[in-house]
Enzyme design. Sequence first.
Site, short mmCIF file in Angstrom:
data_model
loop_
_atom_site.label_atom_id
_atom_site.label_comp_id
_atom_site.label_asym_id
_atom_site.label_seq_id
_atom_site.Cartn_x
_atom_site.Cartn_y
_atom_site.Cartn_z
N SER A 194 38.84 93.32 -1.10
CA SER A 194 37.66 92.47 -1.21
C SER A 194 38.02 91.17 -1.92
O SER A 194 37.15 90.43 -2.35
CB SER A 194 36.57 93.19 -2.02
OG SER A 194 37.04 93.50 -3.32
N ASN A 223 33.98 100.77 -10.98
CA ASN A 223 32.61 101.01 -10.52
C ASN A 223 31.57 100.30 -11.37
O ASN A 223 30.63 99.70 -10.86
CB ASN A 223 32.32 102.51 -10.46
CG ASN A 223 33.28 103.22 -9.53
OD1 ASN A 223 34.06 102.56 -8.84
ND2 ASN A 223 33.23 104.54 -9.50
N THR A 260 -4.47 73.64 14.01
CA THR A 260 -4.39 75.08 14.24
C THR A 260 -4.03 75.21 15.72
O THR A 260 -4.45 74.39 16.53
CB THR A 260 -5.74 75.79 13.96
OG1 THR A 260 -6.70 75.33 14.90
CG2 THR A 260 -6.25 75.55 12.55
N HIS A 261 -3.22 76.19 16.05
CA HIS A 261 -2.69 76.34 17.43
C HIS A 261 -1.99 75.08 17.91
O HIS A 261 -1.96 74.80 19.10
CB HIS A 261 -3.81 76.69 18.43
CG HIS A 261 -4.68 77.82 17.99
ND1 HIS A 261 -4.41 79.13 18.30
CD2 HIS A 261 -5.81 77.83 17.24
CE1 HIS A 261 -5.34 79.90 17.76
NE2 HIS A 261 -6.19 79.14 17.10
N SER A 264 23.48 60.82 19.06
CA SER A 264 23.98 61.58 20.20
C SER A 264 25.30 60.93 20.60
O SER A 264 25.47 59.72 20.46
CB SER A 264 22.97 61.50 21.34
OG SER A 264 23.63 61.55 22.59
N LYS A 323 19.43 57.83 20.33
CA LYS A 323 18.94 59.03 19.67
C LYS A 323 19.02 58.98 18.14
O LYS A 323 19.92 58.39 17.56
CB LYS A 323 19.72 60.27 20.15
CG LYS A 323 19.43 60.68 21.57
CD LYS A 323 17.97 60.97 21.85
CE LYS A 323 17.49 62.26 21.22
NZ LYS A 323 18.07 63.45 21.86
N ASN A 340 18.50 62.14 15.72
CA ASN A 340 18.16 63.56 15.72
C ASN A 340 18.00 64.14 14.31
O ASN A 340 18.78 63.82 13.42
CB ASN A 340 19.24 64.35 16.47
CG ASN A 340 19.30 63.96 17.94
OD1 ASN A 340 18.27 63.64 18.54
ND2 ASN A 340 20.48 63.94 18.50
N GLU A 369 16.88 70.95 11.75
CA GLU A 369 17.12 72.01 12.73
C GLU A 369 18.05 73.07 12.18
O GLU A 369 17.84 74.28 12.35
CB GLU A 369 17.71 71.41 14.01
CG GLU A 369 16.70 70.56 14.77
CD GLU A 369 17.33 69.73 15.88
OE1 GLU A 369 16.64 69.49 16.88
OE2 GLU A 369 18.49 69.32 15.76
N TYR A 384 29.32 105.78 -6.77
CA TYR A 384 30.00 104.68 -6.09
C TYR A 384 30.68 105.16 -4.81
O TYR A 384 31.31 106.21 -4.78
CB TYR A 384 31.05 104.03 -7.02
CG TYR A 384 31.72 102.86 -6.32
CD1 TYR A 384 31.15 101.60 -6.32
CD2 TYR A 384 32.89 103.07 -5.58
CE1 TYR A 384 31.72 100.56 -5.62
CE2 TYR A 384 33.47 102.02 -4.88
CZ TYR A 384 32.88 100.77 -4.91
OH TYR A 384 33.45 99.74 -4.20
N GLN A 437 31.13 97.82 -1.63
CA GLN A 437 31.89 96.57 -1.64
C GLN A 437 31.30 95.57 -0.64
O GLN A 437 31.34 94.36 -0.86
CB GLN A 437 33.35 96.88 -1.28
CG GLN A 437 34.26 95.69 -1.23
CD GLN A 437 35.71 96.12 -1.15
OE1 GLN A 437 36.25 96.70 -2.08
NE2 GLN A 437 36.36 95.84 -0.02
N LYS A 472 28.68 92.50 -1.33
CA LYS A 472 28.94 91.15 -1.85
C LYS A 472 28.82 90.04 -0.80
O LYS A 472 28.12 89.05 -1.05
CB LYS A 472 30.31 91.10 -2.53
CG LYS A 472 30.23 91.37 -4.03
CD LYS A 472 31.61 91.46 -4.66
CE LYS A 472 32.27 92.77 -4.31
NZ LYS A 472 33.68 92.85 -4.71
N1 ARG Z 1 36.38 96.16 -4.81
C1 ARG Z 1 35.42 97.14 -5.14
C2 ARG Z 1 34.01 96.59 -4.83
O1 ARG Z 1 33.90 95.44 -4.60
C3 ARG Z 1 35.49 97.46 -6.60
C4 ARG Z 1 35.11 98.85 -6.94
C5 ARG Z 1 36.11 99.81 -6.41
N2 ARG Z 1 35.88 101.13 -6.91
C6 ARG Z 1 36.49 102.20 -6.40
N3 ARG Z 1 36.19 103.34 -6.92
N4 ARG Z 1 37.33 102.10 -5.42
O2 ARG Z 1 33.07 97.30 -4.79
#
Ligand code: ARG
Length: 508
Positions: free
Chosen positions: A27, A113, A158-159, A280, A286, A288, A293, A320, A325, A328
């Site tokens: 990660s 964890n 409205t509408h 454009s 144009k 835009n 958007e 956990y 992971q 995130k």
């Molecule tokens: N990289 C993990 C995460 O983002 C960290 C926690 C990992 N814990 C484990 N028991 N493998 O969640």
Amino acid sequence: MEQDASGGIYRSRLGPVSSEATRYVSSIREDAWIFNEDIECTVAHDLMLMKQGYITEEQLKQILEALKRLREEGLSQLDLEKYEDVHELIESYVVKQAGMEVGGLVHTARSRNDQVVTAVRLKTRREVLSIMGELLKLEATLLKKAGETLDVVFPFYTHLQQAQVAPLSHYFLGYFDVFLRDFNRLSESFKRVNQNPLGSVAIVGSSLKIDRSLTTRLLGFDGVVENSFDAVSSRDFALEVVSNLNILMLNLSRIMEDLIIWLSSEYGFFTLPDELAFPSSAMPHKKNPCILELTRARTGRVFSSLAQLSMVCKAVPSGYVRDLQETKPPLIEAIETSREAVRIVRIVLENLKENRERIRSLTEPNIIALDVAERIVEEARVPFRLAHRLVGEIVKLSVKTGRKMNSLNEEDLKSVSLNVLGRDVSGLLMKILKEADASAVASKRVSLGAGSPEADKMMLADRENVLKECFSKLSLMLQKDTEARMLLENAVSRLVKGFSFSTVEKCP
Ligand code: ARG
């Protein structure tokens, strides 16, 4: 399988891991987002360990020196290939710099964890505060626009059909209230974000005598997530924030849609400066509204972040699991997308110019119909349904003859009146229609929150106070974060000179 397998600090029982497997589970890319916070949490944890007698002052000093160096170096491209996550990277770095005897102490009474969720909560709290700050700047702009447009009679729809006129300020004040709710929702969820899970360790706490309330204070959390099992398993704080951001984006997308329509050649109610418009490649004429958007479209990104996050959290076994992971990336995506959106929408609004003449010329004369019907109710106590029918007939006649409602003659009105009511109120109708121009009808509205210049003036004054209160509330929240940083920094600087949590921002 690739042959370049390597061992890491966690692999006490396991043999080397293949680099392909590491790349797959890693990660570390998204962990750049929590790099600084994870170091901060490590510092707080280790200060606590020293106080509790698990690390000596000298050992802590060496650990802090290593963490300081790592902060200054930042994440390198090389690191990105080697580690499962930023937690392994940080601990490995300290072990390498300070040796196993000292570096090996860092992870006492801690697990990745509780570590990851602490850093994510800390980072999320700061991001939420920054979005709240952007929201208040947007709010200030909306009030400024409202103050400038109290005298612009604007057709409300409205509408997508013209409905009634009201001061344009009514529109901006309405969105002020919308985004105030978004601000309050974030502020509400902040309380649940800003709770400390650190010290829960892997799942059910520790037999070592750690002090969770000390890390809570050092990191500026409002309290602890008390149950260790809940603390490491739950991500509802993230779901709550992303849900709130999803609502915020949905609200932004509505204002974008309005403005895109009103900026079109057909409407031309507003103009954007060239600095905020895009051309454009083919059509030289144009102009835009691409920012608007894209903001409308990026609502989808935040919604899919919410869907992604929900799917990760759905029916994962408690405790956990590595699935967590994956919470995130959608959290980061939702936060970054919405913060940028709020910022740019504020800039767009600040620079948007209303074309008063165009607004006036496109306001349909019959837009006063409901207001006229209400006058008839008020002045002749005619049942509303009959007044509706009467005005409906007058509109029909006006459309048929191509004359404005208030240029119909008494004869016309008399026959409509006799047809609908069975009595002649043409005199009253003449008087009402004569008085009923677009700005006059708006001024007659008296119901609470109605679109009239008087009501808008009062709302504006009230919302200016509300905004001041929000700014003070936010500044207290920010101050608490800064004070926590200072507290930690001061504690650290007694041991290591020049350690700073706020000045080094070197993430890829
Ligand atoms: N990289 C993990 C995460 O983002 C960290 C926690 C990992 N814990 C484990 N028991 N493998 O969640």
